[in-house]
Design a protein around this motif. Structure first.
Motif, PDB file in Angstrom:
ATOM      1  N   ASP A 135       0.837  -1.192   0.000  1.00  0.00           N
ATOM      2  CA  ASP A 135       0.000   0.000   0.000  1.00  0.00           C
ATOM      3  C   ASP A 135       0.872   1.242   0.000  1.00  0.00           C
ATOM      4  O   ASP A 135       2.018   1.211   0.440  1.00  0.00           O
ATOM      5  CB  ASP A 135      -0.880   0.028   1.255  1.00  0.00           C
ATOM      6  CG  ASP A 135      -2.073  -0.869   1.093  1.00  0.00           C
ATOM      7  OD1 ASP A 135      -2.856  -0.629   0.175  1.00  0.00           O
ATOM      8  OD2 ASP A 135      -2.214  -1.809   1.897  1.00  0.00           O
ATOM      9  N   TYR A 175      -6.404  -2.852  -7.495  1.00  0.00           N
ATOM     10  CA  TYR A 175      -6.016  -1.634  -6.778  1.00  0.00           C
ATOM     11  C   TYR A 175      -7.236  -0.914  -6.210  1.00  0.00           C
ATOM     12  O   TYR A 175      -7.166   0.252  -5.852  1.00  0.00           O
ATOM     13  CB  TYR A 175      -5.246  -0.704  -7.715  1.00  0.00           C
ATOM     14  CG  TYR A 175      -4.146  -1.424  -8.447  1.00  0.00           C
ATOM     15  CD1 TYR A 175      -3.006  -1.825  -7.756  1.00  0.00           C
ATOM     16  CD2 TYR A 175      -4.266  -1.749  -9.779  1.00  0.00           C
ATOM     17  CE1 TYR A 175      -2.010  -2.527  -8.409  1.00  0.00           C
ATOM     18  CE2 TYR A 175      -3.277  -2.446 -10.434  1.00  0.00           C
ATOM     19  CZ  TYR A 175      -2.144  -2.838  -9.742  1.00  0.00           C
ATOM     20  OH  TYR A 175      -1.156  -3.536 -10.378  1.00  0.00           O
ATOM     21  N   VAL A 202       1.326  -1.210  -6.981  1.00  0.00           N
ATOM     22  CA  VAL A 202       1.149  -0.685  -5.629  1.00  0.00           C
ATOM     23  C   VAL A 202      -0.261  -0.122  -5.529  1.00  0.00           C
ATOM     24  O   VAL A 202      -0.731   0.534  -6.446  1.00  0.00           O
ATOM     25  CB  VAL A 202       2.171   0.438  -5.336  1.00  0.00           C
ATOM     26  CG1 VAL A 202       1.835   1.148  -4.031  1.00  0.00           C
ATOM     27  CG2 VAL A 202       3.578  -0.126  -5.289  1.00  0.00           C
ATOM     28  N   ARG A 203      -0.906  -0.410  -4.424  1.00  0.00           N
ATOM     29  CA  ARG A 203      -2.242   0.141  -4.234  1.00  0.00           C
ATOM     30  C   ARG A 203      -2.112   1.469  -3.488  1.00  0.00           C
ATOM     31  O   ARG A 203      -1.444   1.538  -2.455  1.00  0.00           O
ATOM     32  CB  ARG A 203      -3.095  -0.828  -3.425  1.00  0.00           C
ATOM     33  CG  ARG A 203      -4.511  -0.341  -3.256  1.00  0.00           C
ATOM     34  CD  ARG A 203      -5.315  -1.252  -2.371  1.00  0.00           C
ATOM     35  NE  ARG A 203      -5.540  -2.548  -3.005  1.00  0.00           N
ATOM     36  CZ  ARG A 203      -5.072  -3.692  -2.529  1.00  0.00           C
ATOM     37  NH1 ARG A 203      -4.352  -3.698  -1.439  1.00  0.00           N
ATOM     38  NH2 ARG A 203      -5.332  -4.824  -3.137  1.00  0.00           N
ATOM     39  N   VAL A 204      -2.718   2.504  -4.068  1.00  0.00           N
ATOM     40  CA  VAL A 204      -2.568   3.838  -3.487  1.00  0.00           C
ATOM     41  C   VAL A 204      -3.843   4.253  -2.778  1.00  0.00           C
ATOM     42  O   VAL A 204      -4.944   4.061  -3.292  1.00  0.00           O
ATOM     43  CB  VAL A 204      -2.234   4.873  -4.585  1.00  0.00           C
ATOM     44  CG1 VAL A 204      -2.094   6.256  -3.971  1.00  0.00           C
ATOM     45  CG2 VAL A 204      -0.957   4.478  -5.305  1.00  0.00           C
ATOM     46  N   LYS A 220     -12.535   4.790  -6.163  1.00  0.00           N
ATOM     47  CA  LYS A 220     -11.940   3.718  -5.362  1.00  0.00           C
ATOM     48  C   LYS A 220     -12.935   3.250  -4.329  1.00  0.00           C
ATOM     49  O   LYS A 220     -13.678   4.059  -3.744  1.00  0.00           O
ATOM     50  CB  LYS A 220     -10.683   4.223  -4.649  1.00  0.00           C
ATOM     51  CG  LYS A 220      -9.484   4.183  -5.535  1.00  0.00           C
ATOM     52  CD  LYS A 220      -8.224   3.963  -4.733  1.00  0.00           C
ATOM     53  CE  LYS A 220      -7.042   4.038  -5.683  1.00  0.00           C
ATOM     54  NZ  LYS A 220      -5.987   3.133  -5.330  1.00  0.00           N
TER      55      LYS A 220
END
Lengths: 347, 573
Positions: free
Chosen positions: A40, B207, A65-67, B222
């Protein structure tokens, strides 16, 4: 006694059934767990979603990468970083003028991006922890429908009495872009000596007719909507409106333009340091910088990326640099002085 | 004693609590059932719908893209020629179009060169938000990096709501990337077709970016981190509760099915709370009423038991006050009737017994009279001829004695008085037997005031006179009265021949028995009278004297007459 036993049995069965139903439903709720090993990255940014989303989208897929993005004003985000420094909840502060972050440089970790040697000389990371990622010059935005044949080429022209009450400017205490304008005025009109620039500020305050706006958005929006003839704002916003087809034109002050870069800063003791470094490399990389210049109306800090389409190359502008105004003391002093002049004149 | 109460209470508890308990459990089961139906199953259905739709589209799209890429590799063509060479274009597109003859509306395809420029496709330009693809930006970069692999990802501007699902692969000639084939599936089209416009099932990439917006608050592109798992779980987000399940569908995509349940849960909580409150409220109410009821019922029973226990110990007067409402009024009535009639019966019995005793005593008292009278009259008959003077005295004595005897109003007299009359009797007998009868008295003066039944020892004297003659015909009688411990003993002794052993044994047996035989002996009559009047320890003892003769001892209680004379002493009793 037989009856007694039967009654106990019925009770026991009831309790058991209820218990099993409850247990069963929880069992049902708690099934396979998805394997999740993506790192993360938590990013604080004052940039609007229009700006951050395409860049973060691409970064996620490129870097795996997870933002997580937290949006807010620069001052507030900086305050949060300051408060969380014992146990940082964030990895990267993305955005905020270098001049504004400089007093708090201690909160950020040193990192030299792999793209450092591709940076324009004025945007080198001299401090070690303040990587520049875009260049945002201060400009004047002129409504082409209203300006007629009045000549507006620089700060001097803002003192034209015909513009009385038709100039949009935000309170520099509330808007960082307006503060940049203040610095620019002091240096440009003081011919390099900010102390000599305050006379101009007094005259300008007179011509503003006591009207200070609350945010930078009110400035460019006001000019685009024709509420004001000219506004003191920054290039990115001006270009966004110009590209969107609003009747506006960008004017680079002939007295001189100060360009204050935006930076990207890795927070000291960040929990996801590797991902944070990847992000800084990505955002200063050629792909991201070109994308920003092409689509997001900001000038790149790289030598090998041209200015956004429709903008003059910086080499053609009168660029000046400011070496003061980026410490908290001076900032406070200048803001107070501005406030005094503005309200004093008014009063 | 309280066993009945306990049992009653247990039974009441049982039948009062069981329905409440059943109601509560049924309510809880109902809640669970409705949860299962309205949330869990609904959620799963929506998820399944989206999952299967997406899976078909992904598989189908990947197959088409794969086939085109394979053809390209099999028959190398120069992609640039498309733009300039009509023949080449026709050739290429003839191979591509059949594959792209898509039956799903809204899906677009593009052939791109390595710079990202559109060479051919559904439109001349990529859709808005995708236009800036290049070899160093976007999916092209990844397709170029891994030309062997199918790339699938979400792209586009989430804030403008035009998101796309991209599926693409590099087109290679002799191992070199020459261009790209790209399928573009607009999010809104997918949402409409797969989801029926519903917003509860959503597709996101690894993601957490959404393909189509979920709801207004979460349009940022998101999904909040709390939803990122495919576990079935309750998620608390933004003051709302959601039931969320997830399923992985390939290429790192995840289908989430999110059902808002705040309203439903609050209703459940309300319902369950109501049930529990009902339960909590009912238990003490039932408890109190059970206690009161069982105590009331059991009180009646307890009183019954107590009353009968009292009856058992002989207390017939124990009151029985049952509650009028207890339904035991019949029992109370019967009990009262029974005790009342039993009491009456006993009283009657007692009276009858008393009456029979009195009548027997009367009978016994009167029995000596005829013998004595007869004997005396016989004597007088002779005396009139022999000694008229003595006859006169005899008649006088007899009449005095008779008057005393027949005075039925006096039953008990002092020993002194009785002795006075007995002496009269002895005088008569002495006149009859003259010198042959020797009578001696030895009386303890303190015994003179003792009260005795009237003429109690007269029959004994008479017996002594009758049977007390010795071989020479002399009759020697001694009367002795003494206080011995707490009894008054009167001994009458003679010097006669005594009884023969048979008679003596019969007499002893008669004295020991309680029977009231019709064949009486004088001594037995005395014994019987004493027994009837004073009870067991008292009575008559008969002994054979050593050296001949009989001794009859009367044993009587010492009852002092309080200074009154014999005639009137017992009148008040």
């Amino acid at each position: 006694m037989g009856n007694e036993k039967r009654w106990r049995l019925v009770l026991l069965l009831l309790v058991l059934t209820a218990g099993m139903v409850v247990l069963g439903s929880w069992q049902w709720l708690d099934r396979e767990e998805m394997a999740d090993d993506l790192p993360d990255l938590v990013v604080y940014s004052p940039h609007p979603a229009e700006f951050t989303q395409p860049l973060l989208d691409e970064f996620e897929k490129e870097a795996g990468v997870r933002v997580r993005l937290v949006n807010g004003g620069t001052g507030k985000l900086l305050q949060r970083v300051r408060e969380e420094q014992e146990n940082p909840q964030v990895d990267v502060l993305w955005g905020g003028a270098v001049s504004m972050i400089k007093p708090d440089a201690g909160l950020f970790a040193e990192y030299e991006t792999v793209n450092e040697n591709m940076m324009r000389p004025e945007f080198k990371n001299r401090e070690g922890c303040l990587t520049r990622f875009t260049d945002v010059p201060s400009v004047l935005l002129v409504n082409t429908d209203l300006v007629g044949d009045w000549k507006i080429e620089g700060y001097e022209d803002l003192l034209d009495p015909r513009l009385h009450g038709k100039i949009a400017m935000a309170d520099p205490a509330l808007s960082s872009s307006s503060y940049e304008q203040l610095i620019n005025m002091l240096y440009a009109m003081g011919k390099g000596n900010p102390e000599d620039g305050w006379d101009y500020i007094r005259s300008l305050a007179d011509n503003l007719d006591g009207n200070l706006l609350e945010s930078s958005a009110d400035v460019y929006d006001g000019v685009a909507r024709g509420r004001y003839v000219v506004g003191c704002t920054f290039e990115e916003a001006a270009l966004t409106y110009q590209r969107a087809g609003a009747p506006v034109r960008i004017v680079y002050m002939k007295e001189g333009v100060i360009s204050e870069p935006d930076g990207v800063y890795i927070v000291r003791n960040a929990k996801h340091l590797a991902a944070a470094k990847k992000f800084v490399d990505f955002i200063t990389g050629h792909g991201a910088q070109s994308f920003i210049a092409r689509n997001l109306h900001r000038r790149s800090v790289r030598k090998d990326v041209a200015a956004p389409e429709g903008l003059q190359e910086k080499d053609n502008l009168v660029m000046i640099s400011a070496d003061a105004g980026d410490t908290e003391e001076i900032r406070q002093e200048w803001l107070e002085r501005f406030c005094r002049i503005f309200h004093g004149e008014k009063g | 004693m309280h066993q009945f109460q306990d049992e009653l209470r247990q039974a009441l508890w049982k039948y009062a609590l069981l329905p409440v308990l059943l109601l509560t459990v049924a309510g809880l089961l109902l809640i669970m059932g409705s949860w299962q139906h309205y949330v869990v199953e609904d959620n799963a259905r929506q998820r399944q719908q989206l999952v299967s739709g997406i899976q078909i589209i992904l598989d189908d799209g990947a197959n088409r893209v794969d086939r085109i890429a394979e053809q390209w590799e099999a028959a190398p063509r120069s992609i640039e020629k498309i733009q300039h060479d009509g023949k080449s274009r026709a050739e290429i597109m003839a191979a591509v179009y059949p594959e792209m003859d898509n039956n799903m509306a809204g899906v677009e395809f593009y052939l791109l060169d390595t710079k990202g420029a559109v060479l051919a496709g559904t439109h001349r330009q990529l859709p808005a938000g995708l236009q800036d693809l290049s070899e160093e930006w976007g999916i092209l970069q990844r397709m170029a990096k891994a030309p062997e692999e199918m790339q699938a990802e979400l792209a586009g501007c989430s804030y403008r709501l035009n998101r796309y699902l991209l599926l693409g692969k590099a087109l290679r000639t002799a191992g070199k990337v020459k261009g790209f084939i790209l399928l573009v599936l607009p999010g809104d089209v997918l949402q409409k077709q797969l989801n029926g416009g519903q917003q509860n099932a959503i597709l996101l990439d690894r993601y957490d970016n959404l393909l189509f917006p979920w709801n207004q608050q979460l349009a940022e592109g998101k999904i909040p981190a709390v939803f990122r798992h495919n576990r079935a779980s309750l998620v608390h987000y933004d003051q709302q509760l959601y039931y969320s399940t997830g399923q992985v569908v390939g290429y790192g995509f995840l289908v989430l099915s999110v059902t808002p349940v705040t309203n439903l849960l609050s209703r459940y909580v309300l319902g369950a709370g109501f049930l529990v409150a009902l339960f909590i409220l009912m238990v003490p109410i039932i408890g109190v009423s059970v206690l009161r009821e069982s105590r009331g019922k059991a009180k009646s029973i307890d009183e019954l038991v107590e009353a009968f226990a009292a009856v058992k110990t002989g207390d017939w007067t124990h009151p029985l006050n049952l509650q009028p409402a207890s339904g035991l009024a019949v029992v109370q009535e019967a009990y009262e009737h029974m005790t009342r009639s039993l009491q009456e019966l006993m009283k009657k019995n007692e009276e009858e017994a008393k009456a029979s005793v009195i009548s027997e005593i009367r009978q016994l008292e009167s029995q000596f009279n005829p013998h004595f009278l007869f004997n005396t009259l016989e004597n007088i008959k002779f005396m009139v001829k022999l000694d008229s003077e003595a006859a006169m005295r005899m008649i006088k004595s007899l009449s005095k004695l008779l008057r005393y005897s027949i005075n039925n109003t006096v039953r008990r007299v002092s020993l002194a008085d009785d002795l006075a009359y007995v002496r009269g009797y002895v005088e008569i007998q002495q006149l009859r037997f003259s010198s042959r009868l020797d009578y001696q008295e030895k009386v303890d003066p303190s015994s003179l005031t003792c009260e005795i039944p009237k003429l109690i020892f007269q029959p004994a004297l008479e017996n002594a006179v009758k049977y007390g003659a010795d071989a020479k015909g002399r009759i020697t009688i001694s009367l002795e009265a003494e206080l011995c411990e707490d009894t008054l003993q009167i001994h009458i002794r003679d010097r006669g021949c005594g009884m023969d052993t048979g008679t003596y044994a019969r007499l002893q047996a008669l004295l020991d028995s309680e029977e009231n035989d019709s064949v009486h002996m004088g001594v037995y009559n005395i014994h019987r009278r004493i027994r009837l009047m004073y009870g067991k320890p008292y009575g008559v003892q008969v002994k054979q004297r050593e050296g001949g003769g009989t001794e009859v001892s009367l044993v009587l209680p010492i009852i002092r007459e309080e200074g009154k004379n014999a005639e009137t002493g017992n009148r008040g009793r």
